[in-house]
Design an enzyme around this catalytic site. Structure first.
Site, PDB file in Angstrom:
ATOM      1  N   CYS A  97       0.821  -1.209   0.000  1.00  0.00           N
ATOM      2  CA  CYS A  97       0.000   0.000   0.000  1.00  0.00           C
ATOM      3  C   CYS A  97       0.863   1.271   0.000  1.00  0.00           C
ATOM      4  O   CYS A  97       1.500   1.571  -0.996  1.00  0.00           O
ATOM      5  CB  CYS A  97      -0.996  -0.056   1.149  1.00  0.00           C
ATOM      6  SG  CYS A  97      -2.427   0.988   0.822  1.00  0.00           S
ATOM      7  N   ARG A 131     -11.817   6.939  -2.178  1.00  0.00           N
ATOM      8  CA  ARG A 131     -10.945   5.842  -1.769  1.00  0.00           C
ATOM      9  C   ARG A 131     -11.407   4.544  -2.428  1.00  0.00           C
ATOM     10  O   ARG A 131     -12.614   4.327  -2.608  1.00  0.00           O
ATOM     11  CB  ARG A 131     -10.936   5.691  -0.246  1.00  0.00           C
ATOM     12  CG  ARG A 131     -10.378   6.901   0.473  1.00  0.00           C
ATOM     13  CD  ARG A 131     -10.116   6.615   1.938  1.00  0.00           C
ATOM     14  NE  ARG A 131      -8.961   5.755   2.150  1.00  0.00           N
ATOM     15  CZ  ARG A 131      -7.691   6.177   2.102  1.00  0.00           C
ATOM     16  NH1 ARG A 131      -7.416   7.429   1.822  1.00  0.00           N
ATOM     17  NH2 ARG A 131      -6.706   5.337   2.317  1.00  0.00           N
ATOM     18  N   HIS A 197      -3.555  -5.635   1.941  1.00  0.00           N
ATOM     19  CA  HIS A 197      -3.066  -5.713   3.310  1.00  0.00           C
ATOM     20  C   HIS A 197      -4.133  -6.351   4.170  1.00  0.00           C
ATOM     21  O   HIS A 197      -5.054  -6.971   3.676  1.00  0.00           O
ATOM     22  CB  HIS A 197      -2.659  -4.335   3.826  1.00  0.00           C
ATOM     23  CG  HIS A 197      -3.616  -3.237   3.500  1.00  0.00           C
ATOM     24  ND1 HIS A 197      -4.906  -3.237   3.934  1.00  0.00           N
ATOM     25  CD2 HIS A 197      -3.461  -2.110   2.750  1.00  0.00           C
ATOM     26  CE1 HIS A 197      -5.498  -2.148   3.501  1.00  0.00           C
ATOM     27  NE2 HIS A 197      -4.655  -1.435   2.766  1.00  0.00           N
TER      28      HIS A 197
END
Ligand code: GLN
Length: 248
Positions: A97, A131, A197
């Site tokens: 990330c 996002r 993640h």
């Protein structure tokens, strides 16, 4: 194997700043999978202002929020030479990330501020207005084998790859690098970047072993890893894949 002579030396970059998605879980997976095979791991933690050791076989940089990432970006850009040299010699590098973004050329944050990357991966990232969040399933081919990798993503960055690397995988579910081209992550030799993640490796033991195999090879050991049972890991993988299928 004694602690004085570890099988693999791992450099954990900025564990205090780049650890928002339980990145230490990935380090724990590396350690346990080695120990279950009678091998060992030594971890060097490197923070702001600390030099990066050049003799590690595996370098790990996790995810962070833009605020922390800015601090790290400036520090890393000043001292990346030993990391670049180690990667050039065949060390493994994994960025997750925010870490993935900083392995690239640069990251333009949500507030429009540019952060320098170190150019270890030929990728460029700019934050978008929204996002990209949710479960991810992708098909990854490494060492000539294709497997499903599962994970979770939560990033503003839109990453685009240059010609110097290839996508880590093709998306079956999720947004991936930029929400447009159905690709996730980047690979160039033994350098890997990904948005996954949560952490990534506990539910993707195959990927953990590929990275360990590369690192063992770089350390001069055999890269053949004895198979492990992995029942729990396979269940976690299946649950994540099923959840991703239901949500989209
Ligand atoms: N700050 C970066 C972004 O939002 C990385 C976030 C993260 O590491 N989860 O794109």
């Amino acid at each position: 194997m004694s602690a004085a002579n570890p099988s693999i030396k791992l450099c954990h970059l900025y564990p205090d700043h780049m650890n928002i998605y339980a990145d230490r879980g990935n380090i724990a997976v590396f350690r346990r999978r080695l120990e279950w095979r009678g091998l060992s791991l030594e971890v060097a933690e490197v923070g702001l202002g600390d030099p990066i050791p050049a003799d590690c076989h595996l370098y790990y940089l996790g995810g962070g929020q833009d605020r922390d990432q800015m601090l790290v970006a400036e520090d890393l850009a000043q001292k990346a030479d030993s990391l670049l040299d180690a990667a050039g010699d065949g060390a493994v590098v994994l960025g997750v990330c925010g870490g993935y973004q900083l392995l690239g050329h640069s990251y333009m944050a949500v507030d429009g501020r540019p952060m320098p990357g170190i150019g270890l991966l030929d990728v460029e990232t700019t934050a978008g207005a929204s996002r990209l969040i949710g479960d991810v399933v992708l098909e990854v081919t490494l060492n000539g084998l294709t497997r499903t990798v599962v994970g979770y993503e939560n990033h503003a960055g839109r990453t685009h790859l240059g010609g110097g690397c290839t996508p880590l995988g093709r998306l079956r579910r999720g947004h991936g690098n930029n929400g447009d081209d159905r690709c996730e992550g980047a690979v160039a030799g033994r350098r890997v970047g990904t948005y996954l993640h949560g952490p990534l490796l506990p539910k993707n033991p195959w990927l953990a072993d590929i990275l360990l195999g590369w690192a063992l090879d770089h350390a001069g050991h055999t890269s053949e890893l004895k198979p492990l049972e992995d029942d729990l890991e396979k269940s976690a993988h299946a649950v994540a894949a099923t959840r991703a299928g239901k949500r989209r």
